[in-house]
Design an enzyme around this catalytic site. Sequence first.
Site, short mmCIF file in Angstrom:
data_model
loop_
_atom_site.label_atom_id
_atom_site.label_comp_id
_atom_site.label_asym_id
_atom_site.label_seq_id
_atom_site.Cartn_x
_atom_site.Cartn_y
_atom_site.Cartn_z
N TYR A 222 0.85 -1.49 0.29
CA TYR A 222 -0.05 0.01 -0.13
C TYR A 222 0.80 0.85 -0.33
CZ TYR A 222 -3.04 3.09 1.68
OH TYR A 222 -3.63 4.89 1.67
N GLU B 190 -3.56 7.13 -4.21
CA GLU B 190 -3.78 6.24 -3.24
C GLU B 190 -3.36 5.12 -4.40
OE1 GLU B 190 -7.09 5.07 -1.25
OE2 GLU B 190 -6.23 4.55 0.64
#
Length: 387
Positions: A108, A196
């Site tokens: 991530y 993101e």
Amino acid sequence: MNVHEHQGKDLLRRYGVAVPEGRACFTVDEAVAAAEALGFPCVVKAQIHAGGRGKGGGVKLVKDVAAARDAATAILGMTLVTHQTGPKGRLVKRLLVEQGCRIARELYLGMVVDRGVGRVTVMASTEGGMEIEEVAARSPEKILREIVDPAVGLAAYQGRRLGFALGLDKEQVGKFVRFLGGLYRCFTECDGSLAEINPLVVTEDGDLVALDAKMGFDDNGLFRHADIRELRDTNEEDARETEAAKHDLSYIALDGNIGCMVNGAGLAMATMDSVQGAGGEPANFLDVGGGANTEKVKAAFKIILSDEAVQAIFINIFGGILRCDVLAEGVVEAAREVGLQVPLVVRMEGTNVEQGKRILADSGLDIIAAGNMREGAERAVAAAGRA
Ligand code: GDP
Ligand code: MN
């Protein structure tokens, strides 16, 4: 303003960030042609402004033309429900068909403007591919952070520190630092508010690729990015918020059933509180502003009326620069044009209040008058309950 994954990836590509090759498609035939051109396996992905598409059935890995056609047929036109869309879901109107990639690890990587520290903050985690909110709640220590000093910019050592903490080898850390540098340049030069990459994948060949991209931009910076402004997809935005923006109204859609029409942001907040205090839920925040004219009030009232969830309307106005008679005229005109099917509670005070009340009384509209704010909120909540 948010953009679609394929648009975010196009931007990232310009900054040298590694993304899979892919094409945006609007029909099944386009998707099939794209899949054939890209080769198999490839991935067919729903393009909506919400995450969690994989779990909801909006991301499909396909191995041949027939499967690509099936996936595109299934996803285009589906109402995709994810934890970010709410129960109503989102209609899928476009796809991204992308080259498949062999995944070794899913990481991530996120970038936000952290208002707490007033700086851009990079977040990274080995727990990629899942909801980061869940990681933050269950094992917050698994989210690594680097805060960027704006005078220096993102330093290579910060990238290295994150890269090694993610368990990357030396060669991959070099790739990670370049990836992060490109992302940071894109983020700052485009006035990003959120980026993101979930997942950022390590491929079986040891390359780093952005498999997903969620990008948001600061509305206040859009005036200097004509190219990003063009990416706006009003299908993905609340129709009433789009309409309100056209009329320069501060309107935010909420989940309740009491439509609120107020002037002044502070009074609007207080009105929402009193509605909640009376046991109700506001359907919106709306500040018609100080300098509102009849046209603007009319537009605002129409926006509230267009919301089927609204079961009562509470008008709470302090007549200052916006005079009560101007407000009343706008309300009466809008109600005549659109028809008023829900109870209307009005509390007015201030400049030309008597004239305003007279205009409303003479209009023939069925109005519940309130002497003060609390009474108005209580009557609106009671009226919505009866509706
Ligand atoms: P999201 O669910 O909206 O966040 O959509 P993502 O773009 O993150 O895709 C969801 C998941 O699909 C990813 O976490 C991957 O596990 C999987 N996925 C996406 N693209 C590929 C691919 O090219 N190959 C493989 N094997 N899996 C993929
Ligand atoms: Mn994702």
